[in-house]
Design a protein around this motif. Structure first.
Motif, PDB file in Angstrom:
ATOM      1  N   GLN A  88      30.894  33.965  36.588  1.00  6.19           N
ATOM      2  CA  GLN A  88      31.598  35.231  36.376  1.00  6.19           C
ATOM      3  C   GLN A  88      31.392  36.234  37.519  1.00  6.19           C
ATOM      4  O   GLN A  88      32.021  37.303  37.530  1.00  6.19           O
ATOM      5  CB  GLN A  88      31.146  35.883  35.060  1.00  6.19           C
ATOM      6  CG  GLN A  88      31.474  35.087  33.813  1.00  6.19           C
ATOM      7  CD  GLN A  88      30.343  34.168  33.388  1.00  6.19           C
ATOM      8  OE1 GLN A  88      29.530  33.763  34.218  1.00  6.19           O
ATOM      9  NE2 GLN A  88      30.283  33.819  32.111  1.00  6.19           N
ATOM     10  N   HIS A  91      34.239  37.934  39.483  1.00  7.00           N
ATOM     11  CA  HIS A  91      35.087  38.858  38.737  1.00  7.00           C
ATOM     12  C   HIS A  91      34.513  40.274  38.700  1.00  7.00           C
ATOM     13  O   HIS A  91      35.248  41.234  38.446  1.00  7.00           O
ATOM     14  CB  HIS A  91      35.282  38.346  37.306  1.00  7.00           C
ATOM     15  CG  HIS A  91      36.036  37.053  37.218  1.00  7.00           C
ATOM     16  ND1 HIS A  91      35.437  35.830  37.419  1.00  7.00           N
ATOM     17  CD2 HIS A  91      37.341  36.791  36.966  1.00  7.00           C
ATOM     18  CE1 HIS A  91      36.342  34.868  37.280  1.00  7.00           C
ATOM     19  NE2 HIS A  91      37.498  35.429  37.005  1.00  7.00           N
ATOM     20  N   HIS A  94      36.030  43.126  40.763  1.00  7.02           N
ATOM     21  CA  HIS A  94      37.362  43.590  40.361  1.00  7.02           C
ATOM     22  C   HIS A  94      37.331  44.483  39.131  1.00  7.02           C
ATOM     23  O   HIS A  94      38.389  44.930  38.665  1.00  7.02           O
ATOM     24  CB  HIS A  94      38.264  42.380  40.097  1.00  7.02           C
ATOM     25  CG  HIS A  94      38.493  41.512  41.292  1.00  7.02           C
ATOM     26  ND1 HIS A  94      39.363  41.868  42.302  1.00  7.02           N
ATOM     27  CD2 HIS A  94      37.932  40.327  41.661  1.00  7.02           C
ATOM     28  CE1 HIS A  94      39.358  40.921  43.232  1.00  7.02           C
ATOM     29  NE2 HIS A  94      38.493  39.975  42.868  1.00  7.02           N
ATOM     30  N   PHE A 104      43.313  41.223  33.882  1.00  6.00           N
ATOM     31  CA  PHE A 104      43.092  39.884  34.421  1.00  6.00           C
ATOM     32  C   PHE A 104      44.160  38.938  33.885  1.00  6.00           C
ATOM     33  O   PHE A 104      44.245  38.695  32.676  1.00  6.00           O
ATOM     34  CB  PHE A 104      41.706  39.369  34.045  1.00  6.00           C
ATOM     35  CG  PHE A 104      40.588  40.027  34.803  1.00  6.00           C
ATOM     36  CD1 PHE A 104      40.168  39.520  36.024  1.00  6.00           C
ATOM     37  CD2 PHE A 104      39.961  41.158  34.293  1.00  6.00           C
ATOM     38  CE1 PHE A 104      39.130  40.127  36.726  1.00  6.00           C
ATOM     39  CE2 PHE A 104      38.927  41.773  34.981  1.00  6.00           C
ATOM     40  CZ  PHE A 104      38.520  41.260  36.206  1.00  6.00           C
ATOM     41  N   SER A 107      41.348  34.672  33.565  1.00  2.50           N
ATOM     42  CA  SER A 107      40.097  35.284  33.979  1.00  2.50           C
ATOM     43  C   SER A 107      39.021  34.213  34.108  1.00  2.50           C
ATOM     44  O   SER A 107      39.323  33.044  34.365  1.00  2.50           O
ATOM     45  CB  SER A 107      39.670  36.328  32.929  1.00  2.50           C
ATOM     46  OG  SER A 107      39.453  35.683  31.670  1.00  2.50           O
ATOM     47  N   TYR A 108      37.789  34.621  33.904  1.00  6.95           N
ATOM     48  CA  TYR A 108      36.698  33.652  33.929  1.00  6.95           C
ATOM     49  C   TYR A 108      36.816  32.642  32.788  1.00  6.95           C
ATOM     50  O   TYR A 108      36.139  31.612  32.794  1.00  6.95           O
ATOM     51  CB  TYR A 108      35.334  34.356  33.883  1.00  6.95           C
ATOM     52  CG  TYR A 108      35.225  35.498  32.906  1.00  6.95           C
ATOM     53  CD1 TYR A 108      34.921  35.279  31.573  1.00  6.95           C
ATOM     54  CD2 TYR A 108      35.416  36.813  33.332  1.00  6.95           C
ATOM     55  CE1 TYR A 108      34.810  36.334  30.676  1.00  6.95           C
ATOM     56  CE2 TYR A 108      35.307  37.875  32.442  1.00  6.95           C
ATOM     57  CZ  TYR A 108      35.005  37.627  31.115  1.00  6.95           C
ATOM     58  OH  TYR A 108      34.897  38.672  30.232  1.00  6.95           O
TER      59      TYR A 108
END
Length: 333
Positions: A88, A91, A94, A104, A107-108
């Motif tokens: 993660q 991310h 951001h 997002f 996303s993750y």
């Protein structure tokens, strides 16, 4: 009116939807203007299968907001350096500042869905991700200033197939068609199983998933916007705007998971609960008007639609009746 022209009824419906969309976008402006004075930031994770309508929702959400303080994040596959980091970690850079919004577009959670299904990560890596993600989400919201929303746009297999076929042949959208798209239908059940595990481990009381029924693009976009507007108490929210959502168009992650588990116990595979759409109703009527040999082939291909159409009525025994009918037909035809 030409054969491909929408009917007057459809045109009126689209006009009303456009008016409703404008009112919601006004509310989003109020929400955005409220964030900084309230010392808040907004993070929205948008997940779902290919062609589920994630991009259209994001575009509608951000259309009238200041682009200097809003952004969409859609990350490519991790670089060599990022592969050696906590998953993660990339991310984090951001995440928005106070007064800003980050959405997002996937996303993750790619690790729980796409990477797991397509074999880009090991089973052990996927398990660690699911275990650690609730802790990560607790961390990024621990200051009390982050509004954190997780949306999953859910579509049926038939809807995805129709949209992928249109995407592939349309010269304006064919650039979106990828190798992953070509595998999406073959891996549909695998993605459903991965979704079940994701909901089980990451739909927490602090950071729940919200499931948006997305078989109707325009409708689902408005539903998702309504949900966001309704879930945040910001200054100046209109008391006159209609934020009501029809039953079944939005589910909690726990409701979706409970349905999927029940389907797994009863029929040996995970099934996602689908909304009652006009399209599904037409299919259910259409098949019973066909000759027997067509009826059976259609039931084999479309059984998921009919099953979910029945179960949405909260009469699960009717799904059992449908299976009995199907088995009887198999013996007759």
């Amino acid at each position: 009116m030409g054969q491909n022209m929408p009917s007057d009824k459809k045109l009126r419906k689209r006009h009303l939807q456009k008016q409703e969309l404008k009112l919601l976008q006004v509310e989003l402006r109020k929400l955005f203007d409220w964030l900084k004075p309230a010392n808040k930031r907004l993070v929205i994770l948008v997940e779902g299968r290919d062609t589920a309508g994630k991009g259209r929702f994001i575009k509608a959400f951000l259309k009238h907001l200041n682009p200097k303080h809003t952004k969409t994040v859609a990350l490519n596959k991790p670089t060599t350096v990022e592969q050696g980091q906590i998953y993660q970690q990339r991310h984090m850079s951001h995440m928005p500042a106070i007064g800003d919004i980050t959405i997002f577009d996937r996303s993750y959670y790619n690790r729980a869905m796409v990477e797991r299904v397509l074999g880009f990560c090991s089973e052990e890596e996927s398990k660690k991700f699911l275990k650690n993600t609730p802790l990560f989400e607790n961390f990024i919201t621990s200051d009390g200033n982050t509004i954190f929303i997780k949306l999953y746009f859910s579509i049926t297999k038939v809807t995805q197939q129709e949209r992928l076929e249109k995407r592939k042949v349309n010269p304006l959208t064919s650039w979106k068609y990828s190798q992953a798209d070509s595998q999406a239908l073959d891996n549909y059940d695998d993605y459903t199983g991965a979704k079940s595990k994701m909901l089980k481990h990451t739909c927490t009381d602090a950071h729940p998933w919200t499931i948006i029924r997305a078989d109707k693009r325009r409708t689902s976009r408005i539903i998702a916007l309504k949900y966001v507007v309704d879930s945040i108490n910001y200054d100046g929210k209109s008391k006159d705007i209609d934020l009501s959502i029809s039953e079944g168009d939005v589910l909690t992650g726990k409701e979706e998971l409970a349905f999927m588990k029940q389907a797994k116990r009863d029929h040996g595979r995970f099934t996602e609960q689908a909304s009652i759409t006009e399209e599904a109703t037409v299919w259910s009527l259409w098949i019973y008007k066909r000759p027997k040999h067509l009826l059976w082939s259609f039931l084999l291909e479309k059984d998921l639609i009919i099953i979910t159409w029945q179960t949405k009525l909260n009469k699960y025994n009717r799904a059992e009746e449908f299976y009995s009918i199907k088995n009887s037909l198999k013996n007759v035809i």
